[in-house]
Enzyme design. Structure first.
Site, PDB file in Angstrom:
ATOM      1  N   HIS A 129       0.833  -1.206   0.000  1.00 12.60           N
ATOM      2  CA  HIS A 129       0.000   0.000   0.000  1.00 12.60           C
ATOM      3  C   HIS A 129       0.869   1.258   0.000  1.00 12.60           C
ATOM      4  O   HIS A 129       0.557   2.243  -0.669  1.00 12.60           O
ATOM      5  CB  HIS A 129      -0.922   0.008   1.223  1.00 12.60           C
TER       6      HIS A 129
ATOM      7  N   HIS B 257       0.365  -4.111   9.125  1.00 11.17           N
ATOM      8  CA  HIS B 257       1.807  -4.250   8.950  1.00 11.17           C
ATOM      9  C   HIS B 257       2.492  -3.838  10.243  1.00 11.17           C
ATOM     10  O   HIS B 257       1.937  -3.117  11.067  1.00 11.17           O
ATOM     11  CB  HIS B 257       2.308  -3.350   7.812  1.00 11.17           C
TER      12      HIS B 257
ATOM     13  N   ASP C 184       7.695  -2.282   8.280  1.00 14.31           N
ATOM     14  CA  ASP C 184       7.231  -2.407   6.900  1.00 14.31           C
ATOM     15  C   ASP C 184       6.960  -1.041   6.275  1.00 14.31           C
ATOM     16  O   ASP C 184       7.188  -0.833   5.082  1.00 14.31           O
ATOM     17  CB  ASP C 184       5.944  -3.239   6.848  1.00 14.31           C
TER      18      ASP C 184
END
Length: 316
Positions: free
Chosen positions: A181, A222, A226
């Site tokens: 994302h 996450h 990350d």
């Protein structure tokens, strides 16, 4: 008043038609690279699906972001997805605005070729990292006790190749370092930073990128690492890809040759009139050139302009 509306509508239709014609010419030249970038999006999804078979749930790792950010909870996980969808759709629509508006700093085909290069470079690094070490997923469906945390061995090759779409994409586990994302978000924001024209929108875009980062961690989709790795990895990929790729051409310099090859003497209009139609009627050619170069790198000499024209399929 009715006549004026009809006249403006006619001008808009001619602009859209001319823009479509020029973009189709570029697409005919660049379709292979665009197709390769799109195909890699599937390969990236295939890699993420594959690592889910390797995922083993376990205790959630200690995380600084989890300590300082309140947990949104499973029922509010849609918040980060909603913001990501808004960012994605906003950027997608913006890339097609040259078909309608006078402000035309880029060609849509060439811009998406560049965006896909950024995405592919970042996704290659992402695949290498999440296959190197598998971490226990912090998302709710990846925790011990969830049926989705462990995938049974596939019964057929089609089960893997079809990615169990869309459930397999939404409820994946194991593809953690680093956030996909954030790859898309940062690529979009960095692209608008370079080729966009509204300062306020640039500030808003960076603000949304920060908010998206916090929401991903707060949603426990996450780990903080990350998101952190995504911030510097994507910026470095974009920096080096920009160094390798030729700068996108100045529209005011190349529009005229493209028009000449596609709309020679169309409707009795001169090439200069068509150029005005494509780039707006309110300013002369020199002004348009100055505007189009203000958000990108200046093409420093005539030879560079000529080489860019040849690279991008323009007849000189």
């Amino acid at each position: 008043m009715t006549i004026n509306v009809a006249r403006e509508g006619s001008k808009l239709w001619r602009r859209v038609s001319m823009e479509t014609s020029m973009e189709l010419q570029l697409l005919a030249e660049k379709w292979r690279l665009l197709l390769a970038g799109i195909v890699f999006q599937y390969l990236h999804g295939l890699a993420a699906r594959g690592v889910h078979y390797l995922h083993r749930p376990g205790p959630i790792l200690q995380d600084f972001g989890y300590m300082i950010l309140p947990e949104l909870g499973k029922e509010r996980g849609y918040v980060s997805e909603s913001l990501f969808t808004f960012i994605f759709l906003s950027f997608f629509l913006w890339t097609f605005h040259p078909f309608v508006y006078h402000s035309k700093r880029f060609y849509t085909v060439l811009l998406w070729r560049r965006v896909l290069a950024f995405l592919v470079g970042s996704q290659v690094l992402r695949i290498l990292t999440f296959y190197s070490t598998q971490l226990p997923g912090p998302n709710y469906h990846c925790r011990e006790g969830s049926e989705l945390a462990r995938l049974p061995p596939p019964q057929s090759i089609s089960e893997v190749l079809l990615l169990n779409f869309p459930q397999g994409m939404i409820y994946g586990c194991g593809d953690l370092i680093f956030s996909s994302h954030m790859i898309f978000t940062l690529v979009f924001v960095l692209t608008y930073q370079k080729y966009g024209s509204k300062r306020l929108m640039k500030i808003l875009a960076w603000t949304l990128a920060v908010v998206q980062s916090l929401l991903i961690v707060a949603s426990r989709k996450h780990y903080t690492v990350d998101v952190v790795v995504a911030w510097y990895s994507v910026n470095l990929v974009v920096f080096f890809v920009n160094k390798k790729l030729p700068e996108m051409p100045d529209r005011s310099s190349l529009s005229l040759p493209l028009i000449q090859s596609s709309t020679k003497e169309k409707d009795g209009r001169s090439k200069e009139e068509l150029l005005k139609l494509l780039n707006g009627n309110s300013a002369d050619t020199a002004d348009r050139r100055q505007r189009s170069q203000s958000n990108g790198k200046h093409l420093e000499n005539g030879n560079h302009i000529l080489s860019e024209a040849m690279m991008n399929g323009a007849k000189v």
